[in-house]
Write an enzyme that holds these catalytic residues in place. Structure first.
Site, PDB file in Angstrom:
ATOM      1  N   HIS A  92      20.968  38.903  77.309  1.00  0.00           N
ATOM      2  CA  HIS A  92      21.471  37.721  76.607  1.00  0.00           C
ATOM      3  C   HIS A  92      21.781  36.643  77.620  1.00  0.00           C
ATOM      4  O   HIS A  92      21.781  36.889  78.831  1.00  0.00           O
ATOM      5  CB  HIS A  92      22.677  38.061  75.731  1.00  0.00           C
ATOM      6  CG  HIS A  92      23.917  38.465  76.484  1.00  0.00           C
ATOM      7  ND1 HIS A  92      23.955  39.549  77.335  1.00  0.00           N
ATOM      8  CD2 HIS A  92      25.171  37.923  76.515  1.00  0.00           C
ATOM      9  CE1 HIS A  92      25.174  39.672  77.838  1.00  0.00           C
ATOM     10  NE2 HIS A  92      25.924  38.691  77.369  1.00  0.00           N
TER      11      HIS A  92
ATOM     12  N   HIS B  42      24.482  34.849  78.463  1.00  0.00           N
ATOM     13  CA  HIS B  42      25.731  34.566  79.164  1.00  0.00           C
ATOM     14  C   HIS B  42      25.419  34.668  80.657  1.00  0.00           C
ATOM     15  O   HIS B  42      24.688  35.564  81.097  1.00  0.00           O
ATOM     16  CB  HIS B  42      26.833  35.558  78.760  1.00  0.00           C
ATOM     17  CG  HIS B  42      27.457  35.226  77.430  1.00  0.00           C
ATOM     18  ND1 HIS B  42      27.995  36.180  76.600  1.00  0.00           N
ATOM     19  CD2 HIS B  42      27.615  34.035  76.799  1.00  0.00           C
ATOM     20  CE1 HIS B  42      28.471  35.583  75.513  1.00  0.00           C
ATOM     21  NE2 HIS B  42      28.243  34.285  75.605  1.00  0.00           N
TER      22      HIS B  42
ATOM     23  N   ASP C 180      26.687  35.656  83.382  1.00  0.00           N
ATOM     24  CA  ASP C 180      26.859  36.830  84.243  1.00  0.00           C
ATOM     25  C   ASP C 180      25.718  37.829  84.054  1.00  0.00           C
ATOM     26  O   ASP C 180      25.680  38.859  84.732  1.00  0.00           O
ATOM     27  CB  ASP C 180      28.223  37.491  84.020  1.00  0.00           C
ATOM     28  CG  ASP C 180      28.492  37.841  82.559  1.00  0.00           C
ATOM     29  OD1 ASP C 180      28.100  37.052  81.668  1.00  0.00           O
ATOM     30  OD2 ASP C 180      29.090  38.894  82.306  1.00  0.00           O
ATOM     31  N   HIS C 181      24.778  37.516  83.150  1.00  0.00           N
ATOM     32  CA  HIS C 181      23.626  38.397  82.953  1.00  0.00           C
ATOM     33  C   HIS C 181      22.299  37.755  83.383  1.00  0.00           C
ATOM     34  O   HIS C 181      21.268  38.419  83.318  1.00  0.00           O
ATOM     35  CB  HIS C 181      23.549  38.847  81.484  1.00  0.00           C
ATOM     36  CG  HIS C 181      24.699  39.724  81.102  1.00  0.00           C
ATOM     37  ND1 HIS C 181      24.583  41.077  80.947  1.00  0.00           N
ATOM     38  CD2 HIS C 181      26.009  39.435  80.911  1.00  0.00           C
ATOM     39  CE1 HIS C 181      25.780  41.593  80.653  1.00  0.00           C
ATOM     40  NE2 HIS C 181      26.647  40.611  80.614  1.00  0.00           N
TER      41      HIS C 181
ATOM     42  N   HIS D 276      27.179  40.606  69.671  1.00  0.00           N
ATOM     43  CA  HIS D 276      27.940  39.903  70.681  1.00  0.00           C
ATOM     44  C   HIS D 276      28.128  38.462  70.198  1.00  0.00           C
ATOM     45  O   HIS D 276      27.713  38.115  69.097  1.00  0.00           O
ATOM     46  CB  HIS D 276      27.188  39.997  72.025  1.00  0.00           C
ATOM     47  CG  HIS D 276      28.033  39.658  73.210  1.00  0.00           C
ATOM     48  ND1 HIS D 276      29.334  40.095  73.371  1.00  0.00           N
ATOM     49  CD2 HIS D 276      27.771  38.925  74.334  1.00  0.00           C
ATOM     50  CE1 HIS D 276      29.807  39.629  74.520  1.00  0.00           C
ATOM     51  NE2 HIS D 276      28.894  38.916  75.112  1.00  0.00           N
TER      52      HIS D 276
ATOM     53  N   ASP E 186      26.078  43.913  76.314  1.00  0.00           N
ATOM     54  CA  ASP E 186      27.421  43.543  75.865  1.00  0.00           C
ATOM     55  C   ASP E 186      27.479  43.701  74.357  1.00  0.00           C
ATOM     56  O   ASP E 186      26.591  43.236  73.629  1.00  0.00           O
ATOM     57  CB  ASP E 186      27.719  42.077  76.232  1.00  0.00           C
ATOM     58  CG  ASP E 186      27.975  41.900  77.718  1.00  0.00           C
ATOM     59  OD1 ASP E 186      27.710  42.843  78.482  1.00  0.00           O
ATOM     60  OD2 ASP E 186      28.436  40.806  78.117  1.00  0.00           O
TER      61      ASP E 186
ATOM     62  N   HIS F 250      30.763  46.874  83.189  1.00  0.00           N
ATOM     63  CA  HIS F 250      31.134  45.541  82.706  1.00  0.00           C
ATOM     64  C   HIS F 250      32.655  45.413  82.596  1.00  0.00           C
ATOM     65  O   HIS F 250      33.199  44.895  81.630  1.00  0.00           O
ATOM     66  CB  HIS F 250      30.474  45.258  81.346  1.00  0.00           C
ATOM     67  CG  HIS F 250      30.402  43.784  81.013  1.00  0.00           C
ATOM     68  ND1 HIS F 250      31.368  43.150  80.281  1.00  0.00           N
ATOM     69  CD2 HIS F 250      29.503  42.826  81.325  1.00  0.00           C
ATOM     70  CE1 HIS F 250      31.043  41.873  80.148  1.00  0.00           C
ATOM     71  NE2 HIS F 250      29.915  41.653  80.776  1.00  0.00           N
TER      72      HIS F 250
END
EC number: 3.1.26.11
Lengths: 302, 302
Positions: A61, A63, A65-66, A141, A211, A269
């Site tokens: 996805h 976000h 941090d990914h 999510h 997530d 995570h």
């Protein structure tokens, strides 16, 4: 070899000793990258992973941090002279983000970069290559998000060389035996395939849940998996906060693994608020004993 | 205090012990970030720099090793609860790149983020704030690229408290004295400002030349600077390669610093091919003695 190497086990705010999400899945000679937080290319170098061997990248996805580390990795691969094609499976909004960044720097990639868009809610097989099958499934999510299921199933039967020799089958025919063919000798008699081979080893499966809020609808994907990665951003006492932010707790991840009769569970995570990860194990193991912390730099066999 | 702290001194391909370009310029209480390669937010944390104090960010050009860390930093500032405004000075193509990434993650910034576009070829003052003036000037690189000149010039005159007391000037009036006003006493006599103050200290200037081919047209910007940062991607023997890639060598950077009568020179943006940086000093110092390697984690006073 079928294994997963953890490059980052932290949630969004990076800390000095834990990094945002990224994992390398190794299927024999093939390397797959799953998520790619900022600095992933440095972890790859640090753990002496051959970045040139990465053929497929899966982004769960968008976000940051990914995926914030993806453009840097793509750029470095180019500077290092890569020519082999590379495929990125990701939500469709990623392609223009990458393209804009290549365009504004006047970068011409010397390798073929293809994007496979994962449309919101899609589930099903997205890749079959040699012994590997990859499926994706939606998780719940705050934005469109996908888990990935990696199945390694040897397609070829296992040859029994002593038996094949005993039946005087020429070695040049062994490949066909592994594909399941019988062998007809010059005298017309037939050697049945299963006299000289064994069925392929049972497939093994790694499921990466990305997530997600606690979601029992994931169960069919986790059922009997050899190894499951499930996020545990928070400890049990912050269940309400986890739900509010569409994340999961220790007890929730362990409950799903138990309900799915998975063989082993990796958790990760972790929220940056935690410095000591031991309580994560103390809360998960009573519910699902075969749990490990996804430690950065460690390779877990599936 | 007027100083620059080096966060990264390497060129495009990151190594394990050197990082892509980023610097913090400290002007008393204000922090300015100059370029922001991948992982800059980690260096900021590692060196215990107060990220919340960064008010202005300057991006020289849109090669990834100078800005791939920006979106991660902007995101982390948001997650950490920043509310103070932040200004980014950068080539205009950066804004849609950042905006797309905020949009696709559904991110609402809780602070005001403004972009000041630097149009190709522009030179002149771009910021005046308190005692600080920032100018930009074009450098010659493969894409539009800017150097930045930071001048710290105290605007207020220096008060001589003993003298002011001797003339019986009330302390409440000291601010006006620092602004240059005379003081009229009750008996109508005038205390001239320069009896009780000294002129502001001479301004000091730091010039950051970003990525550039050897370019004598930069000289007017470097003239008499207290501290110059100039890239030396390559040693002298690779002068041809430097020119081809629009970068500079040791001898070229040192020659410019000498011709400009700069006081001190910092060199950086070293190619990843070099592990030992000592030869960079050995080649620059014979041409310009006051040269230092821009060491990561080190603060250089202007």
């Amino acid at each position: 070899m079928f294994a997963v190497t953890i490059l980052g086990n932290n949630s969004a705010i990076p800390t000095l000793d834990r990094h945002p999400t990224a994992q390398i899945v190794t299927c024999d000679e093939q390397l797959l990258l799953v998520d790619c937080g900022e600095g992933t290319q440095l972890r790859i170098a640090q753990y002496r992973i051959k970045r040139s061997k990465i053929r497929y990248i899966f982004i769960s996805h968008l976000h940051g941090d990914h995926y914030f580390g993806l453009i840097g990795l793509l750029n470095t691969l180019n500077l290092m002279g890569r020519t082999e094609p590379l495929s990125v499976y990701a939500p469709p909004e990623l392609e223009p983000i990458i393209q804009l960044q290549l365009d504004c720097s006047g970068t011409q990639l010397h390798y073929e970069l293809s994007f496979v868009p994962l449309q919101p809610g899609y589930s099903g097989i997205i890749l079959e290559d040699k012994d590997l099958t990859v499926s994706c499934f939606p998780t719940q999510h705050r934005i469109s998000c996908f888990g990935f299921s990696f199945t390694m199933q040897k397609k070829k039967r296992k040859l029994l060389p002593e038996q094949a020799k005993a039946y005087e089958i020429p070695a040049a025919y062994y490949g066909k035996l592994q594909d399941g063919a019988d062998y007809m000798r010059k005298d017309g008699t037939v050697v049945k395939n299963d006299w000289v081979t064994l069925p392929p080893a049972k497939g093994r499966r790694y499921v990466y849940c990305a997530d997600t809020i606690y979601d029992p609808e994931l169960l069919p994907w986790l059922r009997d998996a050899d190894l499951v990665y499930h996020e545990t951003t928070y400890l049990h006492d912050l269940e309400a906060r986890a739900a509010e932010r569409y994340h999961s707790t220790t007890v929730q991840a362990a409950s799903l693994a138990a309900a799915a009769a998975a063989k082993r569970l990796l958790i990760g995570h972790f929220s940056s608020k935690y410095t000591d990860l031991q309580p994560f194990l103390e809360e998960t193991r009573p519910v699902f004993a075969a749990t490990d912390i996804a430690e950065e730099g460690v390779t877990y066999y599936v």
